[in-house]
Design a protein around this motif. Structure first.
Motif, PDB file in Angstrom:
ATOM      1  N   ALA A  15      81.179  -5.967  46.185  1.00  0.00           N
ATOM      2  CA  ALA A  15      80.313  -5.350  45.188  1.00  0.00           C
ATOM      3  C   ALA A  15      78.979  -6.075  45.247  1.00  0.00           C
ATOM      4  CB  ALA A  15      80.918  -5.475  43.794  1.00  0.00           C
ATOM      5  N   ARG A  16      77.915  -5.300  45.284  1.00  0.00           N
ATOM      6  CA  ARG A  16      76.568  -5.899  45.350  1.00  0.00           C
ATOM      7  C   ARG A  16      75.689  -5.278  44.276  1.00  0.00           C
ATOM      8  NH1 ARG A  16      73.882  -9.288  49.449  1.00  0.00           N
ATOM      9  NH2 ARG A  16      71.708  -9.154  48.900  1.00  0.00           N
ATOM     10  N   ALA A  17      75.072  -6.128  43.472  1.00  0.00           N
ATOM     11  CA  ALA A  17      74.251  -5.683  42.349  1.00  0.00           C
ATOM     12  C   ALA A  17      72.936  -5.067  42.812  1.00  0.00           C
ATOM     13  CB  ALA A  17      73.950  -6.865  41.438  1.00  0.00           C
ATOM     14  N   HIS A  18      72.517  -4.043  42.078  1.00  0.00           N
ATOM     15  CA  HIS A  18      71.187  -3.452  42.224  1.00  0.00           C
ATOM     16  C   HIS A  18      70.563  -3.524  40.835  1.00  0.00           C
ATOM     17  CE1 HIS A  18      71.829  -1.942  46.294  1.00  0.00           C
ATOM     18  NE2 HIS A  18      73.039  -1.592  45.893  1.00  0.00           N
ATOM     19  N   GLU A  19      69.897  -4.625  40.578  1.00  0.00           N
ATOM     20  CA  GLU A  19      69.357  -4.891  39.247  1.00  0.00           C
ATOM     21  C   GLU A  19      68.322  -3.846  38.820  1.00  0.00           C
ATOM     22  OE1 GLU A  19      70.600  -7.097  37.207  1.00  0.00           O
ATOM     23  OE2 GLU A  19      71.962  -7.915  38.709  1.00  0.00           O
ATOM     24  N   ALA A  20      67.565  -3.299  39.769  1.00  0.00           N
ATOM     25  CA  ALA A  20      66.485  -2.366  39.434  1.00  0.00           C
ATOM     26  C   ALA A  20      66.975  -1.171  38.621  1.00  0.00           C
ATOM     27  CB  ALA A  20      65.794  -1.889  40.710  1.00  0.00           C
ATOM     28  N   ASP A  21      68.166  -0.661  38.966  1.00  0.00           N
ATOM     29  CA  ASP A  21      68.690   0.497  38.221  1.00  0.00           C
ATOM     30  C   ASP A  21      70.009   0.187  37.506  1.00  0.00           C
ATOM     31  OD1 ASP A  21      70.295   0.362  40.448  1.00  0.00           O
ATOM     32  OD2 ASP A  21      70.034   2.451  41.035  1.00  0.00           O
ATOM     33  N   ASN A  22      70.333  -1.113  37.384  1.00  0.00           N
ATOM     34  CA  ASN A  22      71.537  -1.575  36.691  1.00  0.00           C
ATOM     35  C   ASN A  22      72.818  -0.936  37.235  1.00  0.00           C
ATOM     36  OD1 ASN A  22      72.865  -3.236  34.821  1.00  0.00           O
ATOM     37  ND2 ASN A  22      73.004  -1.567  33.347  1.00  0.00           N
ATOM     38  N   THR A  23      72.890  -0.819  38.575  1.00  0.00           N
ATOM     39  CA  THR A  23      74.109  -0.320  39.206  1.00  0.00           C
ATOM     40  C   THR A  23      74.680  -1.410  40.103  1.00  0.00           C
ATOM     41  OG1 THR A  23      72.953   0.600  41.134  1.00  0.00           O
ATOM     42  CG2 THR A  23      73.268   2.068  39.239  1.00  0.00           C
ATOM     43  N   VAL A  24      75.929  -1.226  40.470  1.00  0.00           N
ATOM     44  CA  VAL A  24      76.564  -2.093  41.451  1.00  0.00           C
ATOM     45  C   VAL A  24      77.087  -1.180  42.552  1.00  0.00           C
ATOM     46  CG1 VAL A  24      78.851  -2.153  40.343  1.00  0.00           C
ATOM     47  CG2 VAL A  24      78.135  -4.060  41.779  1.00  0.00           C
ATOM     48  N   SER A  35      75.658   0.130  34.486  1.00  0.00           N
ATOM     49  CA  SER A  35      75.690   1.510  33.990  1.00  0.00           C
ATOM     50  C   SER A  35      76.446   2.429  34.936  1.00  0.00           C
ATOM     51  CB  SER A  35      74.273   2.038  33.771  1.00  0.00           C
ATOM     52  OG  SER A  35      73.552   2.027  34.985  1.00  0.00           O
ATOM     53  N   ALA A  36      76.522   2.062  36.221  1.00  0.00           N
ATOM     54  CA  ALA A  36      77.203   2.927  37.194  1.00  0.00           C
ATOM     55  C   ALA A  36      77.623   2.125  38.413  1.00  0.00           C
ATOM     56  CB  ALA A  36      76.283   4.067  37.615  1.00  0.00           C
ATOM     57  N   VAL A  37      78.597   2.678  39.128  1.00  0.00           N
ATOM     58  CA  VAL A  37      79.011   2.149  40.419  1.00  0.00           C
ATOM     59  C   VAL A  37      78.656   3.227  41.437  1.00  0.00           C
ATOM     60  CG1 VAL A  37      80.918   1.285  41.833  1.00  0.00           C
ATOM     61  CG2 VAL A  37      80.929   0.911  39.348  1.00  0.00           C
ATOM     62  N   VAL A  38      78.014   2.823  42.526  1.00  0.00           N
ATOM     63  CA  VAL A  38      77.619   3.767  43.568  1.00  0.00           C
ATOM     64  C   VAL A  38      78.243   3.335  44.888  1.00  0.00           C
ATOM     65  CG1 VAL A  38      75.446   4.384  42.427  1.00  0.00           C
ATOM     66  CG2 VAL A  38      75.481   2.507  44.072  1.00  0.00           C
ATOM     67  N   LEU A  39      78.373   4.284  45.779  1.00  0.00           N
ATOM     68  CA  LEU A  39      78.837   3.962  47.127  1.00  0.00           C
ATOM     69  C   LEU A  39      78.342   5.018  48.091  1.00  0.00           C
ATOM     70  CD1 LEU A  39      81.467   5.764  48.371  1.00  0.00           C
ATOM     71  CD2 LEU A  39      82.596   4.649  46.468  1.00  0.00           C
ATOM     72  N   GLY A  40      78.250   4.620  49.343  1.00  0.00           N
ATOM     73  CA  GLY A  40      77.916   5.534  50.419  1.00  0.00           C
ATOM     74  C   GLY A  40      78.947   5.372  51.513  1.00  0.00           C
ATOM     75  N   THR A  41      79.296   6.466  52.164  1.00  0.00           N
ATOM     76  CA  THR A  41      80.322   6.394  53.205  1.00  0.00           C
ATOM     77  C   THR A  41      80.062   7.402  54.305  1.00  0.00           C
ATOM     78  OG1 THR A  41      82.705   6.457  53.648  1.00  0.00           O
ATOM     79  CG2 THR A  41      81.873   7.997  51.992  1.00  0.00           C
ATOM     80  N   THR A  42      80.495   7.038  55.503  1.00  0.00           N
ATOM     81  CA  THR A  42      80.462   7.963  56.633  1.00  0.00           C
ATOM     82  C   THR A  42      81.871   8.430  56.978  1.00  0.00           C
ATOM     83  OG1 THR A  42      80.578   6.117  58.188  1.00  0.00           O
ATOM     84  CG2 THR A  42      78.378   6.941  57.630  1.00  0.00           C
TER      85      THR A  42
END
Length: 196
Positions: free
Chosen positions: A93-102, A136-143
């Motif tokens: 899990a890696r934080a993205h502080e700019a949009d408060n997502t991980v 606020s949210a969890v995001v992911l990208g996958t191929t």
């Protein structure tokens, strides 16, 4: 790590048409058989080349220093699933502080242990982590092309947010041959935990 799987390319789909054209022009059964075999060989070569470049890139960046990438930065973490003393799965899990997502990253389960709920447990660990840290949210990208991977994300509550056919994997050179013989579709998912 889940390896990217190529999807059918224009060259792959055109192989039967090229074989018919080749036979019509040359009347040679040997050449007609060699054209699709050659195209499939090129597809295998470039797919392998891209996947190995992707693995090399991963093994020389974040996976080379897990502590620096995932354990030291605030709001990030890395988990390992162990069964009978053997590592059978990982997730980060890696934080993205700019949009408060991980971001959920590097989820992978050893192929010999799939179907046992390990990936779901790893995914839930990231979700618990996100809740505890008030993301606020969890995001992911996958191929991933396997339906099971997409069903897993949806079973965890993720919503498919779209896909792109123009994704460039780390390590790709974007040569004409790579673009012709190797393509991936990149899917984005999001699980909203709370409104900002």
């Amino acid at each position: 790590m889940g390896l990217p799987a190529p999807r059918p390319t224009a060259a792959h789909c055109a192989a039967p048409l090229l074989a018919v054209l080749c036979f019509a022009l040359t009347r040679s059964l040997l050449l007609t058989c060699l054209v699709p075999a050659g195209l499939l060989g090129l597809r295998y070569y470039y797919s392998r080349k891209v996947v190995l470049a992707y693995l090399d890139c991963a093994l020389h960046t974040d996976m080379a220093d897990i502590e620096q990438y995932y354990m030291k930065p605030p709001g990030s973490c890395f988990w390992v699933a162990v069964l009978d003393g053997n590592v059978v799965g990982i997730v980060a899990a890696r934080a993205h502080e700019a949009d408060n997502t991980v971001e959920l990253l590097r989820m992978s389960v050893d192929s010999r242990f799939r179907g046992k709920g390990i990936a779901k447990a790893l995914g839930r660990k990231v979700l618990e982590f996100a809740l505890v840290h008030n993301y606020s949210a969890v995001v992911l990208g996958t191929t991933a092309v396997k339906v099971a991977a997409h069903k897993l994300y949806e079973s965890l509550g993720f919503r498919h947010m779209g896909s792109s056919d123009h994704y460039v994997l780390p390590g790709m050179t974007l040569s004409l041959a790579e673009r012709l013989f190797f393509q991936v579709r990149y899917h984005r998912y999001r699980l909203q935990l709370r409104e900002e």
